[in-house]
Scaffold this motif. Structure first.
Motif, mmCIF file in Angstrom:
data_model
loop_
_atom_site.group_PDB
_atom_site.id
_atom_site.type_symbol
_atom_site.label_atom_id
_atom_site.label_comp_id
_atom_site.label_asym_id
_atom_site.label_seq_id
_atom_site.Cartn_x
_atom_site.Cartn_y
_atom_site.Cartn_z
ATOM 1 N N GLN A 101 -76.109 78.839 15.248
ATOM 2 C CA GLN A 101 -76.183 78.332 15.923
ATOM 3 C C GLN A 101 -76.592 79.089 16.913
ATOM 4 N N SER A 140 -80.295 80.236 15.500
ATOM 5 C CA SER A 140 -81.051 77.906 15.327
ATOM 6 C C SER A 140 -82.110 78.462 16.676
ATOM 7 N N ARG A 184 -81.695 86.091 8.976
ATOM 8 C CA ARG A 184 -82.072 85.368 10.748
ATOM 9 C C ARG A 184 -81.905 86.645 11.758
ATOM 10 N N ILE A 214 -76.787 74.220 9.766
ATOM 11 C CA ILE A 214 -76.406 74.776 10.638
ATOM 12 C C ILE A 214 -74.570 75.032 10.357
ATOM 13 N N GLU A 268 -81.186 69.913 10.047
ATOM 14 C CA GLU A 268 -80.617 70.637 10.646
ATOM 15 C C GLU A 268 -79.742 71.370 10.950
#
Length: 805
Positions: A632, A635, A664, A484, A480
């Motif tokens: 970020q 996420s 996203r 990012i 992860e």
């Protein structure tokens, strides 16, 4: 959030502070202590008690997206067209004609026998008069056959005239418009007065002092009964006549009951009487300043205390909204007892924000916290604007920001002053109520809002900054964290694949965390990606000593790829060089004195965060940091179910939009989060992402001064609509007759124009809602064209809004 509202949001690791033991019913509610390290802020808003009460009790009707609801009135109640004289004439003309015809009928001018009795009347009675005025022959009154039946026909003719007046005239439209403007109970009283007038016409004997004859309604029914039954005894029966009178009365009163809405008004009145008769029942139509929702839930003590707080001027709009939000959470979670205890102990200061602030130091825009709205201007009245938007004020709220907003306009068009700053201020206010978390990324040299309006301020490159930005978002997963960081470093490059960059970073981050228990600082990470032999060898020996064979294989794969053609490590290291400058030495985990802050705290607390990008000379580094913050944010907001809305505001999104971020952003509307992107031109986004970006956001805003190239993107996104056009063509008239040609020649000689005739054509055509040329040249200064979409799917068409109005 617990019942006391004691939350610590002073850094990345936001933990809950255990509440102290409550005192035994204190006389003065204690004020929550301010978190150390936060700047002092005013405890009370500069608003009088009467202002807060009026704001609470103001009407907020449901409206279309983007309409400022406070004080808004629907067009049908705000603007009413006057009744045209033609409509009044259409109402009176049939009535006058009916009176004249009825007068002729009663006076014998209209032959009754011609209509009804021609089949059985002799020739000398053809013009023998009517029932009301029989013809006299030789001092004898000759009775017409079937005289009793003529009364029936008299009533039928009267009913026909009344129906003709009602249908042929505009009585229904005029009466409906006049009565529709009357509220209850005035509407019911006016309908009752009209019903009494109608009953006085039908039953004048029941109203003393009335000197006119009854209209033919009851007598024709009695005569019809005699003709059908052939018996006079039935007419003489009191039971039959009383029942007939009751039926006639009901038929006369029924239209007026419908007109005055008697039955709904009676049901509402009876319901209020029944509710007031019940013990401990809430008072009907209680204003919002008396907290009716709390009273309905049985929280009478808390409601009385809060009512006194508002009336005494000890609560502002932030306090009222914060308490209402806490009550909504308590009712959902069955924590009403804890809610009551907290209100009785702390009053209007209950659930205060962890910073201790109850308002912003100053406000530059108009806000309505109960509706979560901020006013940005006024919708301009135009031909293509719906009626509900005519002269209404424009506003934004989390319902539309949850679909994300894209604003495009050149420098100086007012994006920051009229959009970004008001939205940031509104989100900061809503954060004080516990309903929102906001991250504002300011452009270089232009911070958004005062420092006292934020809980966390990260000044990248400023040694005086209290907080630092964690580049890994406090993640424990190397994959992860690698995703990012790869999005931030090479997301804007087409030569490096996102998957290859993520794999290269993960092959380094995983082994390093296994050995050291943390992720490397950016200078250390850059050295590993460059393939430094000493760093990689030392890391491999430490892994071999720990016996972790999986991470040894990961690192060996990274070492084999180092220097190979197509290796993403070298490009990643070059991009990390932008953040490894001396000005950033103490940032991004470099070991400075500032505390590391992670956006992961947004998932737990309603924080107000501002990130200031480095000033001149570091434009590319600023874009990289903005991409890192966007990666970020998108996420961390997916990790937990938050009760509050989370929003990221980017004052300058140049070079930020990537293929991964577009995907996203499109998924944020289902995660109670949104993004505001401000661009100077669409050219700041890769051309291949123009269509996906416009499709990912639900709200689009084109400021004045956009180019035709930018306007074409908006025109494509907004599509077309069907409109009715009128075309007028002038055709020259060619006369056939000599005299007509002479007149036409004389007219042309005098006027200088040929005789023409107009040919009008109405067509349905499909046109763009806003063309690229209109967006580039027809939008005045201080205006913008805005289209809005809510998370529920309701949308507003692209309309012109006056941002200075």
């Amino acid at each position: 959030m617990d019942s006391d509202g004691n939350l610590d949001a002073r850094g990345a690791h936001a933990d809950r502070v255990p509440p102290a033991a409550p005192p035994a019913r204190p006389l003065v509610p204690p004020r929550p202590s301010r978190a150390p390290g936060t700047p002092p802020v005013p405890k009370q808003a500069p608003r009088s008690a009467s202002t807060v009460v009026g704001w609470l009790d103001a009407a907020r009707p449901a409206a279309r997206p983007g309409i400022w609801r406070l004080g808004y009135r629907p067009p049908e109640q705000e603007v009413r067209e006057k009744i045209a004289p033609v409509t009044v004439a259409g109402m009176l003309a049939p009535l006058v004609l009916a009176i004249v015809v009825w007068s002729f009928w009663r006076r014998g001018v209209v032959p009754y026998q011609f209509v009804f009795l021609r089949m059985f009347t002799p020739d000398d009675w053809w013009w023998g008069g009517t029932v009301a005025a029989p013809k006299i022959f030789e001092d004898r009154v000759l009775e017409a056959p079937g005289r009793d039946a003529l009364v029936v026909h008299d009533g039928i003719f009267f009913v026909v005239l009344v129906v003709a007046v009602a249908l042929l005239g505009s009585w229904r439209a005029v009466v409906g418009r006049y009565m529709g403007r009357k509220p209850q109970p005035a509407r019911a009283l006016i309908a009752l007065a009209l019903a009494l007038v109608a009953l006085a016409l039908v039953f004048p004997d029941a109203f003393p002092g009335v000197g006119w004859s009854p209209v033919p309604v009851v007598a024709p029914l009695l005569s019809l009964t005699v003709l059908i039954t052939g018996s006079y005894e039935l007419m003489a029966s009191p039971l039959f006549t009383d029942a007939l009178y009751a039926v006639v009365t009901g038929l006369v009163v029924w239209p007026f009951a419908r007109l005055g809405d008697w039955w709904p008004y009676a049901r509402e009145w009876l319901a209020r009487r029944a509710a007031s008769a019940e013990p401990n029942a809430p008072m009907p139509d209680r204003p919002r300043s008396q907290w009716p929702d709390l009273r309905d839930a049985g929280q009478h003590e808390a409601a009385e205390l809060l009512t006194a707080e508002v009336a005494g001027g000890r609560m502002n709009d932030v306090d009222c909204t914060r308490v209402e939000h806490a009550f909504a959470l308590a009712r959902r979670g069955a924590g009403l007892d804890a809610f009551r205890d907290t209100v009785l102990r702390q009053g209007g200061e209950a659930w205060t924000h962890p910073s201790g602030a109850r308002d912003l130091p100053r406000r530059a825009a108009r806000h309505d916290l109960l509706a979560s709205q901020v006013r940005i201007g006024r919708w301009a009245a135009a031909e293509r604007a719906p009626q509900s938007y005519g002269d209404a004020e424009a506003a934004l709220d989390p319902g539309v920001l949850g679909t994300s907003l894209l604003a495009v306009g050149p420098s100086g068009s007012g994006k920051t002053r009229t959009l970004v700053e008001p939205v940031t201020e509104a989100l900061a206010l809503q954060a004080l109520t516990g309903r929102c978390a906001v991250v504002a990324v300011s452009a270089a040299g232009s911070p958004l809002g005062a420092d006292d309006s934020f809980d966390v301020i990260v000044r990248i490159g400023d040694p005086s900054s209290v907080h630092d930005l964690d580049p890994y978002a406090e993640s424990d997963d190397p994959d992860e964290a690698a995703a990012i960081l790869a999005e931030a470093l090479v997301g804007d490059l087409e030569t490096v694949g996102a998957q290859g960059a993520t794999t290269a970073l993960a092959q380094v981050l995983g082994p390093y965390r296994t050995v050291h228990g943390r992720f490397p600082a950016l200078p250390e990470l850059r050295e590993l990606l460059e393939g430094g032999e000493e760093a990689l060898t030392a890391l491999r020996e430490a892994l071999a000593a720990s016996g972790n064979g999986v991470m040894v294989r990961e690192l060996d794969a990274r070492m084999r790829q180092t220097g190979a053609p197509g290796d993403a490590g070298r490009i990643l290291a070059d991009r990390l060089g932008l953040l490894s400058r001396p000005v950033f030495a103490d940032f991004f985990g470099g070991g400075g004195s500032s505390r590391s802050f992670s956006l992961r705290a947004l998932a737990h607390h309603p924080l107000r965060v501002r990130i200031d990008l480095p000033d001149r000379g570091h434009e590319e580094a600023g874009r990289l940091i903005t991409r890192l913050v966007l990666a970020q944010f998108t996420s961390v907001v997916r990790e937990s179910r938050r009760a509050h809305f989370a929003c990221l505001v980017l004052d300058d999104a140049t070079g930020t939009v990537t293929a991964q971020s577009v995907r996203r952003i499109q998924g944020l509307r289902g995660q109670n989060a949104g993004v505001l992107l401000a661009l100077r031109t669409v050219a700041d986004v890769p051309e291949g992402l123009h269509g996906p970006l416009y499709g990912a956001v639900g709200c689009r805003m084109a400021f004045c001064g956009v180019t035709t190239w930018d306007g074409s993107r908006f025109a494509q996104a907004w599509g077309t609509e069907w409109v009715e056009t009128t075309e007028v063509a002038k055709h020259t008239v060619f006369a056939d007759q000599p005299m007509t040609r002479a007149f036409h020649a004389l007219r042309k000689l005098m006027t200088g124009k040929a005789v023409t005739t107009d040919a009008v054509t109405l067509r349905q055509v499909e046109r763009e809602r806003w063309s690229a040329s209109e967006l580039a040249h027809a939008v005045p200064p201080g205006h913008a064209v805005v289209s809005l979409t809510t998370v529920d799917g309701e949308h507003a068409p692209p309309l012109l809004v006056d941002l200075w109005g």
